[in-house]
Design an enzyme around this catalytic site. Structure first.
Site, PDB file in Angstrom:
ATOM      1  N   THR A 130       2.463  -2.246   0.803  1.00  0.00           N
ATOM      2  CA  THR A 130       2.944  -3.605   0.563  1.00  0.00           C
ATOM      3  C   THR A 130       4.249  -3.592  -0.234  1.00  0.00           C
ATOM      4  O   THR A 130       4.507  -2.637  -0.977  1.00  0.00           O
ATOM      5  CB  THR A 130       1.872  -4.387  -0.228  1.00  0.00           C
ATOM      6  OG1 THR A 130       2.429  -5.600  -0.700  1.00  0.00           O
ATOM      7  CG2 THR A 130       1.377  -3.606  -1.441  1.00  0.00           C
ATOM      8  N   ASP A 131       5.002  -4.674  -0.116  1.00  0.00           N
ATOM      9  CA  ASP A 131       6.224  -4.780  -0.923  1.00  0.00           C
ATOM     10  C   ASP A 131       5.910  -5.012  -2.402  1.00  0.00           C
ATOM     11  O   ASP A 131       6.784  -4.867  -3.260  1.00  0.00           O
ATOM     12  CB  ASP A 131       7.142  -5.900  -0.386  1.00  0.00           C
ATOM     13  CG  ASP A 131       6.517  -7.286  -0.409  1.00  0.00           C
ATOM     14  OD1 ASP A 131       5.335  -7.409  -0.785  1.00  0.00           O
ATOM     15  OD2 ASP A 131       7.217  -8.252  -0.050  1.00  0.00           O
ATOM     16  N   GLU A 132       4.653  -5.389  -2.712  1.00  0.00           N
ATOM     17  CA  GLU A 132       4.312  -5.708  -4.105  1.00  0.00           C
ATOM     18  C   GLU A 132       4.418  -4.490  -5.018  1.00  0.00           C
ATOM     19  O   GLU A 132       4.485  -4.642  -6.239  1.00  0.00           O
ATOM     20  CB  GLU A 132       2.911  -6.310  -4.196  1.00  0.00           C
ATOM     21  CG  GLU A 132       2.810  -7.607  -3.450  1.00  0.00           C
ATOM     22  CD  GLU A 132       1.627  -8.478  -3.856  1.00  0.00           C
ATOM     23  OE1 GLU A 132       0.998  -8.213  -4.887  1.00  0.00           O
ATOM     24  OE2 GLU A 132       1.351  -9.433  -3.118  1.00  0.00           O
ATOM     25  N   TYR A 155      -3.906  -5.144  -8.147  1.00  0.00           N
ATOM     26  CA  TYR A 155      -3.800  -4.871  -6.701  1.00  0.00           C
ATOM     27  C   TYR A 155      -2.586  -3.985  -6.404  1.00  0.00           C
ATOM     28  O   TYR A 155      -2.713  -2.930  -5.772  1.00  0.00           O
ATOM     29  CB  TYR A 155      -3.703  -6.186  -5.917  1.00  0.00           C
ATOM     30  CG  TYR A 155      -3.185  -6.010  -4.497  1.00  0.00           C
ATOM     31  CD1 TYR A 155      -3.945  -5.356  -3.541  1.00  0.00           C
ATOM     32  CD2 TYR A 155      -1.922  -6.492  -4.127  1.00  0.00           C
ATOM     33  CE1 TYR A 155      -3.472  -5.174  -2.244  1.00  0.00           C
ATOM     34  CE2 TYR A 155      -1.443  -6.319  -2.829  1.00  0.00           C
ATOM     35  CZ  TYR A 155      -2.216  -5.657  -1.891  1.00  0.00           C
ATOM     36  OH  TYR A 155      -1.743  -5.486  -0.614  1.00  0.00           O
ATOM     37  N   LYS A 159      -2.280  -0.120  -4.952  1.00  0.00           N
ATOM     38  CA  LYS A 159      -1.563   0.237  -3.718  1.00  0.00           C
ATOM     39  C   LYS A 159      -0.464   1.260  -4.033  1.00  0.00           C
ATOM     40  O   LYS A 159      -0.245   2.207  -3.281  1.00  0.00           O
ATOM     41  CB  LYS A 159      -0.950  -1.009  -3.061  1.00  0.00           C
ATOM     42  CG  LYS A 159      -1.942  -1.989  -2.486  1.00  0.00           C
ATOM     43  CD  LYS A 159      -2.752  -1.448  -1.313  1.00  0.00           C
ATOM     44  CE  LYS A 159      -1.924  -1.231  -0.064  1.00  0.00           C
ATOM     45  NZ  LYS A 159      -2.800  -0.846   1.090  1.00  0.00           N
TER      46      LYS A 159
HETATM   47  P1  NAD Z   1      -7.899  -7.984   4.681  1.00  0.00           P
HETATM   48  O1  NAD Z   1      -8.453  -8.178   3.315  1.00  0.00           O
HETATM   49  O2  NAD Z   1      -7.835  -9.131   5.613  1.00  0.00           O
HETATM   50  O3  NAD Z   1      -8.721  -6.840   5.440  1.00  0.00           O
HETATM   51  C1  NAD Z   1      -9.113  -5.659   4.813  1.00  0.00           C
HETATM   52  C2  NAD Z   1     -10.139  -4.981   5.717  1.00  0.00           C
HETATM   53  O4  NAD Z   1     -10.527  -3.757   5.067  1.00  0.00           O
HETATM   54  C3  NAD Z   1     -11.419  -5.796   5.933  1.00  0.00           C
HETATM   55  O5  NAD Z   1     -11.778  -5.754   7.279  1.00  0.00           O
HETATM   56  C4  NAD Z   1     -12.443  -5.099   5.070  1.00  0.00           C
HETATM   57  O6  NAD Z   1     -13.759  -5.213   5.559  1.00  0.00           O
HETATM   58  C5  NAD Z   1     -11.949  -3.663   5.111  1.00  0.00           C
HETATM   59  N1  NAD Z   1     -12.387  -2.910   3.936  1.00  0.00           N
HETATM   60  C6  NAD Z   1     -12.290  -3.280   2.622  1.00  0.00           C
HETATM   61  N2  NAD Z   1     -12.843  -2.346   1.837  1.00  0.00           N
HETATM   62  C7  NAD Z   1     -13.284  -1.354   2.655  1.00  0.00           C
HETATM   63  C8  NAD Z   1     -13.942  -0.123   2.434  1.00  0.00           C
HETATM   64  N3  NAD Z   1     -14.282   0.277   1.214  1.00  0.00           N
HETATM   65  N4  NAD Z   1     -14.226   0.664   3.497  1.00  0.00           N
HETATM   66  C9  NAD Z   1     -13.886   0.276   4.751  1.00  0.00           C
HETATM   67  N5  NAD Z   1     -13.292  -0.902   5.018  1.00  0.00           N
HETATM   68  C10 NAD Z   1     -13.000  -1.708   3.993  1.00  0.00           C
HETATM   69  O7  NAD Z   1      -6.480  -7.333   4.448  1.00  0.00           O
HETATM   70  P2  NAD Z   1      -5.106  -7.536   5.255  1.00  0.00           P
HETATM   71  O8  NAD Z   1      -4.402  -8.685   4.697  1.00  0.00           O
HETATM   72  O9  NAD Z   1      -5.373  -7.442   6.696  1.00  0.00           O
HETATM   73  O10 NAD Z   1      -4.333  -6.222   4.769  1.00  0.00           O
HETATM   74  C11 NAD Z   1      -4.489  -4.977   5.449  1.00  0.00           C
HETATM   75  C12 NAD Z   1      -3.618  -3.935   4.791  1.00  0.00           C
HETATM   76  O11 NAD Z   1      -2.258  -4.348   4.804  1.00  0.00           O
HETATM   77  C13 NAD Z   1      -3.963  -3.684   3.319  1.00  0.00           C
HETATM   78  O12 NAD Z   1      -3.819  -2.312   3.072  1.00  0.00           O
HETATM   79  C14 NAD Z   1      -2.915  -4.491   2.562  1.00  0.00           C
HETATM   80  O13 NAD Z   1      -2.661  -3.907   1.296  1.00  0.00           O
HETATM   81  C15 NAD Z   1      -1.728  -4.359   3.484  1.00  0.00           C
HETATM   82  N6  NAD Z   1      -0.744  -5.466   3.435  1.00  0.00           N
HETATM   83  C16 NAD Z   1      -1.167  -6.766   3.560  1.00  0.00           C
HETATM   84  C17 NAD Z   1      -0.214  -7.781   3.579  1.00  0.00           C
HETATM   85  C18 NAD Z   1      -0.596  -9.231   3.741  1.00  0.00           C
HETATM   86  O14 NAD Z   1       0.263 -10.105   3.611  1.00  0.00           O
HETATM   87  N7  NAD Z   1      -1.840  -9.561   4.048  1.00  0.00           N
HETATM   88  C19 NAD Z   1       1.150  -7.467   3.457  1.00  0.00           C
HETATM   89  C20 NAD Z   1       1.519  -6.138   3.313  1.00  0.00           C
HETATM   90  C21 NAD Z   1       0.560  -5.135   3.317  1.00  0.00           C
HETATM   91  O1  DAU Z   2       3.701  -9.283  -0.367  1.00  0.00           O
HETATM   92  C1  DAU Z   2       2.655  -8.732   0.361  1.00  0.00           C
HETATM   93  C2  DAU Z   2       1.338  -9.197  -0.214  1.00  0.00           C
HETATM   94  O2  DAU Z   2       1.220 -10.571   0.116  1.00  0.00           O
HETATM   95  C3  DAU Z   2       0.136  -8.417   0.291  1.00  0.00           C
HETATM   96  O3  DAU Z   2       0.238  -7.082  -0.130  1.00  0.00           O
HETATM   97  C4  DAU Z   2      -1.165  -9.016  -0.234  1.00  0.00           C
HETATM   98  O4  DAU Z   2      -2.265  -8.342   0.340  1.00  0.00           O
HETATM   99  C5  DAU Z   2      -1.203 -10.471   0.148  1.00  0.00           C
HETATM  100  O5  DAU Z   2      -2.346 -11.082  -0.406  1.00  0.00           O
HETATM  101  C6  DAU Z   2       0.056 -11.212  -0.320  1.00  0.00           C
HETATM  102  O6  DAU Z   2       0.075 -11.351  -1.768  1.00  0.00           O
HETATM  103  P1  DAU Z   2       0.519 -12.716  -2.484  1.00  0.00           P
HETATM  104  O7  DAU Z   2      -0.096 -12.742  -3.822  1.00  0.00           O
HETATM  105  O8  DAU Z   2       1.976 -12.919  -2.386  1.00  0.00           O
HETATM  106  O9  DAU Z   2      -0.181 -13.770  -1.467  1.00  0.00           O
HETATM  107  P2  DAU Z   2      -1.031 -15.095  -1.722  1.00  0.00           P
HETATM  108  O10 DAU Z   2      -1.230 -15.731  -0.391  1.00  0.00           O
HETATM  109  O11 DAU Z   2      -2.213 -14.865  -2.585  1.00  0.00           O
HETATM  110  O12 DAU Z   2      -0.012 -15.997  -2.561  1.00  0.00           O
HETATM  111  C7  DAU Z   2       1.266 -16.341  -2.035  1.00  0.00           C
HETATM  112  C8  DAU Z   2       1.974 -17.157  -3.105  1.00  0.00           C
HETATM  113  O13 DAU Z   2       1.302 -18.422  -3.251  1.00  0.00           O
HETATM  114  C9  DAU Z   2       1.964 -16.524  -4.497  1.00  0.00           C
HETATM  115  O14 DAU Z   2       3.176 -16.825  -5.172  1.00  0.00           O
HETATM  116  C10 DAU Z   2       0.803 -17.223  -5.210  1.00  0.00           C
HETATM  117  C11 DAU Z   2       0.816 -18.611  -4.583  1.00  0.00           C
HETATM  118  N1  DAU Z   2      -0.511 -19.277  -4.499  1.00  0.00           N
HETATM  119  C12 DAU Z   2      -1.539 -18.592  -3.904  1.00  0.00           C
HETATM  120  C13 DAU Z   2      -2.790 -19.163  -3.814  1.00  0.00           C
HETATM  121  C14 DAU Z   2      -3.935 -18.403  -3.173  1.00  0.00           C
HETATM  122  C15 DAU Z   2      -0.689 -20.563  -4.988  1.00  0.00           C
HETATM  123  O15 DAU Z   2       0.260 -21.190  -5.504  1.00  0.00           O
HETATM  124  N2  DAU Z   2      -1.933 -21.118  -4.893  1.00  0.00           N
HETATM  125  C16 DAU Z   2      -2.998 -20.468  -4.344  1.00  0.00           C
HETATM  126  O16 DAU Z   2      -4.108 -21.040  -4.316  1.00  0.00           O
END
Ligand code: NAD
Ligand code: DAU
Length: 347
Positions: A130-132, A155, A159
């Site tokens: 992730t970019d975080e 988190y 990562k």
């Molecule tokens: P998500 O939470 O929707 O899905 C995670 C999946 O992993 C689920 O299906 C869950 O059951 C499985 N999982 C969790 N713990 C596990 C374990 N111990 N063993 C096996 N499976 C397990 O997540 P997502 O948003 O699809 O993110 C997927 C990946 O991409 C993550 O590594 C996250 O850090 C990365 N990522 C997410 C975002 C985003 O915006 N969502 C952005 C950049 C990177």
């Molecule tokens: O940047 C990549 C990341 O983006 C991924 O690695 C993470 O898995 C993914 O969850 C996401 O993280 P963020 O914290 O940026 O996403 P989230 O949707 O939780 O929040 C987006 C923005 O909105 C953040 O500034 C917090 C704000 N927010 C979020 C929630 C859930 C609110 O203001 N209210 C809310 O209820």
């Protein structure tokens, strides 16, 4: 080729699994997922009978199970997405993130390394990050692949740690790997704890839209199918030991995004213009809230020719339509555990 995809029942993972199963009938895709609250096999009903697809329920934190699995199946390549992924949950329970994101990744790395260390030829460990991990930007600047790691939440720290271990296994054991660091994804099948699906669900039910702090936090949004396309490209054409940043070239302040979402939802729901905006409620800020993320995705664009194919307005419109047409999916994932999470997080 035997390809293991971890976390394939989650949001991004399910789009990646579908793309690979449909596009590469000559590969066998094994989807390993523990089916936590975030994993949902409903996301994959359309491909679950495909002859090149196998689902395996299992936990990456279970070392013996993971070793046994690699021993039995001898996966050639891995795309590792399984993770605990929600920042707010990491603030409540950091250790769960260490277990899955650090220890779980270590188990996969060890099993993969032990299986192939005599000959890593044609093998690959692709780690999805992730970019975080880069921390927070001020009002200007972009994250590049050489930006120093500076994670601020449990988190992102977990990562970042897993990224370092992947790199260390490359350096120390010669394990072939690539890492991608992507910005915020949105799209169909995202669990409604993240900003966009949470707010869509709340608008549908006329519930308050809890904007953290002053709402002036910025994220760079990418449509999930464009992320899956980028993963396909890096998997096949990425260079060993390289990192690629993936982003949408699409920065939005939270409050502006929420206003756009409200506007589009009013149209879709046939509500009076401006009615959803009245649900906006400013609430207590997230501790350690990163001000701004923005990705410089020029490396993947220039070297591999990747660019987003969908504009934000198009992607958001598709996403809203999907949630409105799949209220059964939404109500299935928002019962039980979700209710108690919601009460704890927002009340
Ligand atoms: P998500 O939470 O929707 O899905 C995670 C999946 O992993 C689920 O299906 C869950 O059951 C499985 N999982 C969790 N713990 C596990 C374990 N111990 N063993 C096996 N499976 C397990 O997540 P997502 O948003 O699809 O993110 C997927 C990946 O991409 C993550 O590594 C996250 O850090 C990365 N990522 C997410 C975002 C985003 O915006 N969502 C952005 C950049 C990177
Ligand atoms: O940047 C990549 C990341 O983006 C991924 O690695 C993470 O898995 C993914 O969850 C996401 O993280 P963020 O914290 O940026 O996403 P989230 O949707 O939780 O929040 C987006 C923005 O909105 C953040 O500034 C917090 C704000 N927010 C979020 C929630 C859930 C609110 O203001 N209210 C809310 O209820």
């Amino acid at each position: 080729m035997k390809l293991l995809i971890t976390g394939g029942a989650g949001f991004i993972g399910s789009h990646v699994v579908r793309l690979f199963v449909e596009k590469y009938p000559e590969y066998h895709i094994f989807n390993l997922d523990a089916l936590t609250y975030a994993g949902n096999l409903e996301n994959l009903v359309d491909i679950e009978q495909a002859p090149n697809y196998t689902f395996i329920k299992g936990d990456i934190t279970d070392e013996d199970f993971i070793n046994g699995l690699f021993h039995s199946y001898k996966f050639d390549k891995v795309i590792h997405l399984a993770a605990e992924s929600h920042v707010d949950r990491s603030i409540e329970d950091p250790l769960a993130f260490v277990k899955t994101n650090v220890m779980g990744t270590m188990n996969l790395l060890n099993a993969f390394k032990n299986l192939w260390k005599a000959d890593f030829n044609d093998k690959l460990f692709y780690h999805i990050s992730t970019d975080e991990v880069y921390g927070s930007l001020g009002q200007t600047g972009l994250f590049t692949e050489t930006t120093s790691y500076d994670p601020n939440s449990p988190y992102s720290a977990s990562k970042a740690s897993s990224d370092h271990f992947v790199r260390a296994y490359g350096e120390t054991y010669g394990m072939p790997y690539v890492i991608t660091n992507c910005s915020n994804n949105y799209g169909q099948h995202q669990f409604p704890e993240k900003l966009i699906p949470l707010f869509i669900n709340n608008i549908i039910h006329n519930r308050p839209l809890p904007v953290y702090g002053d709402g002036n936090y910025t994220r760079d949004w990418l449509y999930v199918k464009d992320h899956a396309i980028a993963i396909d490209l890096v998997f096949h054409e990425g260079k060993n030991t390289e990192t690629y940043n993936i982003g949408g070239f699409n920065e939005w302040k939270n409050i502006d995004l929420v206003r756009l979402l409200c506007e589009q939802m009013d149209i879709e729901l046939g509500r009076v213009k401006g009615s959803s905006e009245q649900l906006i409620t400013y609430v207590k800020d997230r501790p350690g809230h990163d001000l701004r993320y923005a990705i410089d995705a020029s490396k993947i664009k220039n070297e591999l020719g990747w660019e987003p194919t969908v504009t934000f307005e198009q992607g958001l419109a598709k996403t809203i339509k999907w949630y409105l047409n799949n209220e059964g999916w939404l109500s299935n994932v928002t019962t039980g555990q979700y209710q108690s999470y919601y009460a704890k997080q927002y009340n």
